[in-house]
Design a protein around this motif. Structure first.
Motif, PDB file in Angstrom:
ATOM      1  N   SER A  29       0.714  -1.458  -0.221  1.00 14.28           N
ATOM      2  CA  SER A  29       0.410  -0.281   0.012  1.00 14.28           C
ATOM      3  C   SER A  29       0.715   1.631  -0.281  1.00 14.28           C
ATOM      4  O   SER A  29       2.115   0.972   0.026  1.00 14.28           O
ATOM      5  N   GLN A  30       0.211   2.297  -0.754  1.00  9.13           N
ATOM      6  CA  GLN A  30       0.471   3.562   0.116  1.00  9.13           C
ATOM      7  C   GLN A  30       1.009   4.387   0.829  1.00  9.13           C
ATOM      8  O   GLN A  30       1.596   5.612   0.763  1.00  9.13           O
ATOM      9  N   LYS A  31       0.197   3.577   1.605  1.00  8.46           N
ATOM     10  CA  LYS A  31       0.453   4.721   2.809  1.00  8.46           C
ATOM     11  C   LYS A  31       0.722   4.571   3.916  1.00  8.46           C
ATOM     12  O   LYS A  31       1.414   5.358   4.173  1.00  8.46           O
ATOM     13  N   VAL A  32       1.352   3.171   3.494  1.00  4.98           N
ATOM     14  CA  VAL A  32       2.783   3.166   4.786  1.00  4.98           C
ATOM     15  C   VAL A  32       3.746   3.905   3.818  1.00  4.98           C
ATOM     16  O   VAL A  32       4.737   3.033   2.607  1.00  4.98           O
ATOM     17  N   ASN A  33       4.739   4.849   4.599  1.00  5.42           N
ATOM     18  CA  ASN A  33       6.291   5.860   3.919  1.00  5.42           C
ATOM     19  C   ASN A  33       6.876   4.956   4.835  1.00  5.42           C
ATOM     20  O   ASN A  33       7.379   4.997   6.565  1.00  5.42           O
ATOM     21  N   LEU A  34       7.851   3.786   4.168  1.00  3.40           N
ATOM     22  CA  LEU A  34       9.421   3.046   4.803  1.00  3.40           C
ATOM     23  C   LEU A  34      10.277   4.111   4.063  1.00  3.40           C
ATOM     24  O   LEU A  34      10.570   3.532   3.066  1.00  3.40           O
ATOM     25  N   ILE A  35      11.208   4.757   5.409  1.00  2.00           N
ATOM     26  CA  ILE A  35      12.732   5.797   4.694  1.00  2.00           C
ATOM     27  C   ILE A  35      13.734   4.442   5.248  1.00  2.00           C
ATOM     28  O   ILE A  35      13.975   4.570   6.106  1.00  2.00           O
ATOM     29  N   VAL A  36      14.427   4.211   4.782  1.00  2.00           N
ATOM     30  CA  VAL A  36      15.719   3.604   4.381  1.00  2.00           C
ATOM     31  C   VAL A  36      16.964   3.697   3.711  1.00  2.00           C
ATOM     32  O   VAL A  36      16.431   4.456   2.602  1.00  2.00           O
ATOM     33  N   PRO A  37      18.008   3.749   3.537  1.00  2.00           N
ATOM     34  CA  PRO A  37      18.665   4.087   2.517  1.00  2.00           C
ATOM     35  C   PRO A  37      19.572   3.573   1.960  1.00  2.00           C
ATOM     36  O   PRO A  37      18.589   1.644   2.015  1.00  2.00           O
ATOM     37  N   VAL A  50      18.272  -3.137   1.016  1.00  2.00           N
ATOM     38  CA  VAL A  50      18.791  -2.027   1.253  1.00  2.00           C
ATOM     39  C   VAL A  50      20.402  -2.767   0.602  1.00  2.00           C
ATOM     40  O   VAL A  50      20.539  -4.152   0.291  1.00  2.00           O
ATOM     41  N   LYS A  51      20.983  -2.667   0.288  1.00  4.11           N
ATOM     42  CA  LYS A  51      22.305  -2.749  -0.023  1.00  4.11           C
ATOM     43  C   LYS A  51      23.404  -3.289   0.866  1.00  4.11           C
ATOM     44  O   LYS A  51      23.967  -1.535   1.096  1.00  4.11           O
ATOM     45  N   VAL A  52      24.113  -4.223   1.315  1.00  6.47           N
ATOM     46  CA  VAL A  52      25.528  -3.524   2.211  1.00  6.47           C
ATOM     47  C   VAL A  52      26.675  -3.277   2.144  1.00  6.47           C
ATOM     48  O   VAL A  52      26.616  -4.863   1.712  1.00  6.47           O
TER      49      VAL A  52
END
Lengths: 156, 112
Positions: free
Chosen positions: A56-64, A148-150
């Motif tokens: 869903s677009q409702k959840v904003n997830l911010i990770v590098p 996420v690329k580690v």
């Protein structure tokens, strides 16, 4: 040196090269199992009660996109949904798909929060996806995921 | 019982009644996964992680967290909170070895 040690636990066989005495390391690796170990699918089933979650677009997830250090990866989750008395975001869950224990944090909110927001820093054992699951007021689950690329040379 | 260093920050610094503010909580804690070995002795370092964090606002539970060992060393947790009255924020945190600690901070909303 800490992150090397941390990675070894997840890296399994490829850690052999990094350990000075290879003969004991295989047996030792087997012992190093976390009692909390749980894979992603099972964790998601437990959280949603088998219902599953929709993207869903409702959840904003911010990770590098690229994390130089897998030991500290900042994660921010916010949910675009009302936080009223009878209709509020009940919980936010942060999961990492390939960690030995996929569960990172389960956050149970109340209407007093005003806005559904949660931020923390997590450890990642390698390149993988981070998933945020939120339970809305009507009992449905929504999720968002990002990879996420580690970039640690943990495996030589 | 070891006493741990911890910190609560409310952002922004100036706020009024009715504002939604961010509450940051940081604690100095090793967060051992139990998958790591001591370099010198070769022994496995046992698990030691925070597993329960609760945020109280004037003794009312506003957020409860169950956290696992995959949270980074010296964990940081941030939530939002609606200011309704002056008082205090209290964070109670427990770890898997039974340590229970708490930290409080006063809430002083500006008038007008």
């Amino acid at each position: 040196m800490e992150r090397r040690g941390f990675l070894k636990g997840f890296a399994g066989a490829c850690a052999l090269t990094a350990i000075a005495v290879p003969t004991i390391s295989l047996a030792e690796q087997k012992k190093l199992k976390s009692p909390n170990e749980m894979d992603f699918k099972k964790a998601l089933d437990i959280i949603t009660g088998g219902k599953g979650a929709k993207d869903s677009q409702k959840v904003n997830l911010i990770v590098p996109e690229i994390a130089e250090n897998g030991a500290v990866v900042p994660v921010k989750v916010s949910v675009d949904a009302p936080m009223e008395k009878d209709n509020y975001v009940k919980s936010i869950h942060v999961l990492a798909t390939k960690n030995a224990n996929a569960r990172c944090a389960d956050v149970f909110l109340t209407p007093y929060n005003g806005k559904a927001y949660f931020a923390t820093r997590i450890k990642l054992g390698g390149t993988q996806e981070v998933v945020a699951v939120a339970e809305l007021g009507d009992g449905t689950f929504v999720k968002a995921h990002k990879s996420v690329k580690v970039t640690i040379g943990g495996c030589g | 019982m070891a006493k741990r260093k911890s910190l609560i920050k409310i952002k922004p610094k100036k706020y009024k009644v009715g504002d939604i503010v961010r509450v940051d909580f940081i604690v100095i804690h090793p967060m051992e996964t139990g998958l790591r070995k001591d370099k010198k002795t070769g022994k496995v370092i046992p698990m030691h992680y925070i597993n329960d964090v609760q945020f109280f606002y004037n003794d009312r539970l506003i957020t409860k967290m169950i956290v696992w060992e995959s949270i980074s060393t010296n964990p940081y947790f941030s939530i939002n909170m609606k200011i309704t009255e002056p008082g205090r924020v209290k964070v109670v945190y427990k770890d898997n070895l039974g340590e229970v600690n708490e930290k409080t901070k006063k809430v002083k909303p500006r008038k007008g």
